[in-house]
Design a protein around this motif. Structure first.
Motif, short mmCIF file in Angstrom:
data_model
loop_
_atom_site.label_atom_id
_atom_site.label_comp_id
_atom_site.label_asym_id
_atom_site.label_seq_id
_atom_site.Cartn_x
_atom_site.Cartn_y
_atom_site.Cartn_z
N VAL A 1 14.35 6.71 -5.26
CA VAL A 1 14.33 5.27 -5.56
C VAL A 1 14.14 4.46 -4.28
N LEU B 1 19.90 6.09 -14.29
CA LEU B 1 18.76 7.00 -14.24
C LEU B 1 19.19 8.45 -14.49
N HIS C 1 7.23 6.18 -4.41
CA HIS C 1 7.63 6.31 -5.82
C HIS C 1 7.94 4.94 -6.43
N LYS D 1 8.63 7.47 -13.99
CA LYS D 1 8.54 7.64 -12.54
C LYS D 1 7.09 7.85 -12.17
N TRP E 1 10.20 3.80 -9.86
CA TRP E 1 11.02 4.14 -11.02
C TRP E 1 11.14 2.90 -11.89
#
Length: 180
Positions: free
Chosen positions: A53, A15, A59, A76, A61
């Motif tokens: 994460v 990432l 969130h 995201k 990802w």
């Protein structure tokens, strides 16, 4: 064909690498070299990525991988965020970037469709994002996917005041199985 999968703690290095590479490719012109590096050091620091994460309730990802399983882009999503101007809660697409070498192959459309499906499945009523006012190509891309401009928000770098358009679309209600 690309593969899209949810990122986890094992993907922090990937990432960080794809995030820095794609952001530099797309936005180097609106930052000084030092300003860009400061932004990347903050936004894509291993500690910030790990925390984000891990916060799966806030969130999501996603990594886009080429056939050799190399990252070519990412997205995201932030859950239940108030839409600027209305306060309506929805999923905010905070980031969606692909390497420039992957442009024009339908990968961006596929990643955005995946984002829309995941947001709908999570029960979000809308998806919203902000896009640089100067990025007419991205704006057209989002419009072609059904998002519409609903407002604007300020944005500036260490070089200039740019501003962003806020774009949004309603999501289909999550279907529930019939009880009988």
């Amino acid at each position: 064909m690309i593969t899209i999968r949810e990122a986890d703690s094992r993907d922090i290095d990937a990432l960080q690498a794809i995030g820095c590479a794609t952001y530099r490719e797309h936005f180097a012109a609106i930052w000084t070299t030092d300003g860009m590096q400061q932004f990347l050091d903050q936004d894509f620091s291993p500690a910030n990525l790990e925390a984000s994460v891990a916060a799966r309730d806030r969130h999501l990802w996603l990594l886009a991988l080429d056939p050799q399983h190399q990252p070519i882009g990412f997205a995201k999503l932030n859950w239940a965020r108030p839409t600027p101007g209305s306060g309506r809660l929805g999923a905010k697409l905070q980031k969606i970037y692909l390497l420039k070498s992957q442009a024009g192959q339908g990968h961006g459309r596929r990643l955005l469709e995946h984002v829309l499906q995941r947001a709908s499945a999570a029960g979000e009523s809308c998806l919203w994002l902000d896009v640089l006012k100067s990025n007419s190509g991205a704006r057209r891309f989002y419009e072609s996917a059904g998002l519409r401009q609903i407002g604007e928000v300020p944005f500036s770098t260490d070089v200039e005041q740019i501003g962003m358009w806020v774009m949004a679309c309603d999501l289909p209600l999550k279907e529930h199985s019939a009880q009988g």
